[in-house]
Design an enzyme around this catalytic site. Structure first.
Site, PDB file in Angstrom:
ATOM      1  N   CYS A  65       0.876  -1.180   0.000  1.00 26.54           N
ATOM      2  CA  CYS A  65       0.000   0.000   0.000  1.00 26.54           C
ATOM      3  C   CYS A  65       0.911   1.226   0.000  1.00 26.54           C
ATOM      4  O   CYS A  65       2.101   1.101  -0.307  1.00 26.54           O
ATOM      5  CB  CYS A  65      -0.985  -0.020   1.163  1.00 26.54           C
ATOM      6  SG  CYS A  65      -0.272  -0.005   2.807  1.00 26.54           S
ATOM      7  N   GLY A  70      -1.020   0.156   6.708  1.00 26.31           N
ATOM      8  CA  GLY A  70      -2.429  -0.256   6.779  1.00 26.31           C
ATOM      9  C   GLY A  70      -2.599  -1.718   6.419  1.00 26.31           C
ATOM     10  O   GLY A  70      -3.322  -2.474   7.099  1.00 26.31           O
TER      11      GLY A  70
HETATM   12  C1  RB5 Z   1      -4.076   5.215   0.662  1.00 27.02           C
HETATM   13  O1  RB5 Z   1      -4.077   6.575   0.371  1.00 27.02           O
HETATM   14  C2  RB5 Z   1      -3.140   4.931   1.830  1.00 27.02           C
HETATM   15  O2  RB5 Z   1      -3.715   5.366   3.017  1.00 27.02           O
HETATM   16  C3  RB5 Z   1      -2.820   3.448   1.911  1.00 27.02           C
HETATM   17  O3  RB5 Z   1      -2.254   3.046   0.720  1.00 27.02           O
HETATM   18  C4  RB5 Z   1      -1.859   3.029   2.983  1.00 27.02           C
HETATM   19  O4  RB5 Z   1      -0.683   3.788   2.958  1.00 27.02           O
HETATM   20  C5  RB5 Z   1      -2.407   2.882   4.337  1.00 27.02           C
HETATM   21  O5  RB5 Z   1      -1.714   2.517   5.292  1.00 27.02           O
END
Ligand code: RB5
Length: 148
Positions: A65, A70
Site C-alpha cells: 500500500c 495499513g
Molecule cells: C491510501 O491513500 C493509503 O492510506 C494506503 O495506501 C496506505 O498507505 C495505508 O496505510
C-alpha cells in the site's frame, strides 16, 4: 513456496514491478488485486491475501500500500498471520529469524525500488531460526488469538 500478492491503488505500480521481478526469479505467485489505479480500501485486499496465506502453509504473502502500514495492520487481524511492515533489510531479515513472518508489507510511495528488491530477497530466503525461545514466544502470540 507460492507467493500471494495484493495491493491497493497506492501499491499498484510497485506490485506490477514486483510481479515482473518474481517472474524473472521463477517464483510462482498469485495476484489477488487490485487491478487498477482506481481508489480502493486496503483492508479488503489485505484480508484476501491473509486468508489464503493462513490457509496454506506453503505460501507467503506480499502486500503493498502507500506506506505498508495499513496492509500490515489489517493482515495481522487474521488468525495465523504474522505480518511485518519492513522498510529495511534488517527488519525483514530479523522478522523471519525471530518471528517467522508469513506476510511482508511494503511501501509503494516514496521508496526506492532497489531497496524493495533487497528486502524481498532477504525476506524470501531467510529461514525461521526455530529456536526454542522464539517458538515459545510465537506460541504465546497464537495463544493471544484464542484468548482475545
Ligand atoms: C491510501 O491513500 C493509503 O492510506 C494506503 O495506501 C496506505 O498507505 C495505508 O496505510
Amino acid at each position: 513456496m507460492k507467493i500471494i500478492i495484493g495491493s491497493d491503488h497506492a501499491g499498484f505500480k510497485l506490485k506490477a514491478k514486483i510481479k515482473k521481478y518474481l517472474k524473472m526469479k521463477k517464483i510462482e505467485y498469485l495476484d489477488l488485486g487490485t487491478d487498477s489505479l482506481e481508489s480502493v480500501d486496503y483492508p479488503d485486499y489485505a484480508l484476501k491475501v491473509a486468508k489464503q496465506v493462513a490457509g496454506n502453509k506453503d505460501s507467503r504473502g506480499i502486500l503493498v500500500c502507500g506506506t505498508g502500514t495499513g496492509m500490515t495492520i489489517a493482515a495481522n487481524k487474521v488468525k495465523g498471520i504474522r505480518a511485518v511492515a519492513a522498510y529495511d533489510v534488517y527488519s525483514a531479515k530479523m522478522s523471519r529469524i525471530d518471528n517467522d513472518t508469513n506476510v511482508l508489507g511494503l511501501r509503494g510511495r516514496y521508496f526506492p525500488y532497489e531497496k524493495v528488491k533487497k528486502i524481498i530477497n532477504v525476506w524470501l530466503n531467510t529461514p525461521f531460526s526455530g529456536k526454542q525461545r522464539h517458538k515459545r514466544r510465537l506460541k504465546k502470540i497464537s495463544g493471544l488469538e484464542k484468548k482475545i
